[in-house]
Design an enzyme around this catalytic site. Structure first.
Site, PDB file in Angstrom:
ATOM      1  N   ASP A 187       0.865  -1.182   0.000  1.00 47.46           N
ATOM      2  CA  ASP A 187       0.000   0.000   0.000  1.00 47.46           C
ATOM      3  C   ASP A 187       0.900   1.229   0.000  1.00 47.46           C
ATOM      4  O   ASP A 187       1.710   1.411   0.911  1.00 47.46           O
ATOM      5  CB  ASP A 187      -0.904   0.005   1.241  1.00 47.46           C
ATOM      6  CG  ASP A 187      -1.769   1.247   1.313  1.00 47.46           C
ATOM      7  OD1 ASP A 187      -2.705   1.357   0.503  1.00 47.46           O
ATOM      8  OD2 ASP A 187      -1.503   2.113   2.174  1.00 47.46           O
TER       9      ASP A 187
ATOM     10  N   GLU B 169      -1.080  -1.504  -5.931  1.00 40.54           N
ATOM     11  CA  GLU B 169      -2.280  -0.734  -6.257  1.00 40.54           C
ATOM     12  C   GLU B 169      -2.226  -0.269  -7.712  1.00 40.54           C
ATOM     13  O   GLU B 169      -1.186   0.189  -8.175  1.00 40.54           O
ATOM     14  CB  GLU B 169      -2.387   0.487  -5.341  1.00 40.54           C
ATOM     15  CG  GLU B 169      -2.547   0.163  -3.877  1.00 40.54           C
ATOM     16  CD  GLU B 169      -2.490   1.422  -3.031  1.00 40.54           C
ATOM     17  OE1 GLU B 169      -3.573   1.926  -2.669  1.00 40.54           O
ATOM     18  OE2 GLU B 169      -1.381   1.890  -2.746  1.00 40.54           O
TER      19      GLU B 169
ATOM     20  N   ASP C 130      -3.246   1.613   7.190  1.00 40.37           N
ATOM     21  CA  ASP C 130      -2.488   1.375   5.955  1.00 40.37           C
ATOM     22  C   ASP C 130      -1.976  -0.065   5.866  1.00 40.37           C
ATOM     23  O   ASP C 130      -1.940  -0.638   4.773  1.00 40.37           O
ATOM     24  CB  ASP C 130      -1.324   2.359   5.862  1.00 40.37           C
ATOM     25  CG  ASP C 130      -1.799   3.792   5.701  1.00 40.37           C
ATOM     26  OD1 ASP C 130      -2.628   4.025   4.808  1.00 40.37           O
ATOM     27  OD2 ASP C 130      -1.367   4.660   6.470  1.00 40.37           O
TER      28      ASP C 130
END
Length: 287
Positions: free
Chosen positions: A73, A160, A260
């Site tokens: 992330d 991502e 996160d």
């Protein structure tokens, strides 16, 4: 006649032989395919593309053989949060206090010089060299981080699938219907966020991870990050109020963890669903 390299001299078509600093020797068996010349703030650089057809192409592991995945992330406070709970610092090379002060001083020196003067050009070169220094530090740090991520004992890396260009777009203009005057649209606040995103340079980091993963035969899976930091990993409840900064507390079941790191785990789990064929969503897979 194509590009040739002999010790500290290089032959370039239409330019001929010229001296240069050979920072990296060409390995035996490789042939020169092309050369790219670039002008940077401190001089001219040449990049040489080489090829050895006897070396086989890198082959990634098939998706059905992937047993372990590392979720990543990307962020601002920390550059990368990993699903194994490891966090990588973000040095903020161009947005830290010292860099911002130096940039402000050097930019002011350029603006105060007379346009077209030698002193203005000299100040501009000094400013350009500082920008280059920041870029070089960022690139070196990203290669180091990409190596650390890819060298972990996993079969695949889940990243991502970010649309960074859209994230950096300006806010829509708001106007008062009766008076026609412009209203506050949050652009002044978003300006700082855009600067931080550009400084983090997520796109370049992702490219480096993909490149090194391909060399090691690992798979890179790009995942839709939608609601990854707002989705409860225990009950699946999605709510914007679940997250408060780095804290995640589910408003439905009370589950709490680091927001996160939880998002990195969610990205990893979504990648597992794609590997097993349980997810209807399409994902980009790099091999």
């Amino acid at each position: 006649m194509g590009v040739k390299v002999q010790d500290s001299k290089i032959y370039l078509p239409k330019l001929g032989w010229m001296g240069f600093f050979n920072s990296r020797l060409i390995p035996d068996g490789f042939t020169i395919k092309a050369a790219t010349i670039r002008k940077r703030q401190d001089g001219w650089y040449v990049s040489i593309r080489i090829e050895d057809k006897s070396i086989p192409d890198y082959l990634s592991k098939p998706l059905n053989e992937v047993d372990s995945i590392l979720g990543c992330d990307l962020g601002i406070t920390k550059l990368v949060h990993l699903s194994d709970r490891h966090q990588i610092d973000n040095p903020k090379f161009s947005t830290n206090k010292k860099s911002l002060r130096t940039l402000k001083i050097r930019q002011r020196r350029v603006s105060r010089k007379i346009k077209g003067s030698k002193n203005r050009k000299k100040a501009a070169r000094k400013l350009g060299r500082f920008h280059k220094k920041i870029t070089d530090k960022r690139v070196a740090y990203q290669w180091d981080i990409a190596n650390k991520i890819v060298s972990r004992k996993v079969d695949a890396i889940a990243l991502e699938d970010l649309n960074i260009r859209t994230m950096l777009k300006r806010c829509r203009v708001k106007t008062d219907e009766s008076t026609g005057r412009f209203l506050k649209n949050g652009q002044s606040r978003k300006k700082g966020l855009n600067r931080a995103i550009s400084d983090a340079s997520w796109g370049e980091l992702i490219l480096k991870i993909e490149y090194l993963a391909a060399k090691l035969g690992k798979v890179v899976i790009k995942i839709n990050p939608r609601h990854s930091s707002q989705e409860c990993r225990k009950c699946g409840h999605i709510d914007k109020s679940n997250r408060d900064g780095e804290k995640f507390i589910c408003t439905e079941c009370g589950h709490h963890e680091h927001a996160d790191i939880g998002a990195a785990k969610t990205i990893r789990d979504r990648a597992f669903k794609i590997v097993r064929g349980d997810s209807p969503e399409l994902a980009a897979v790099s091999s």
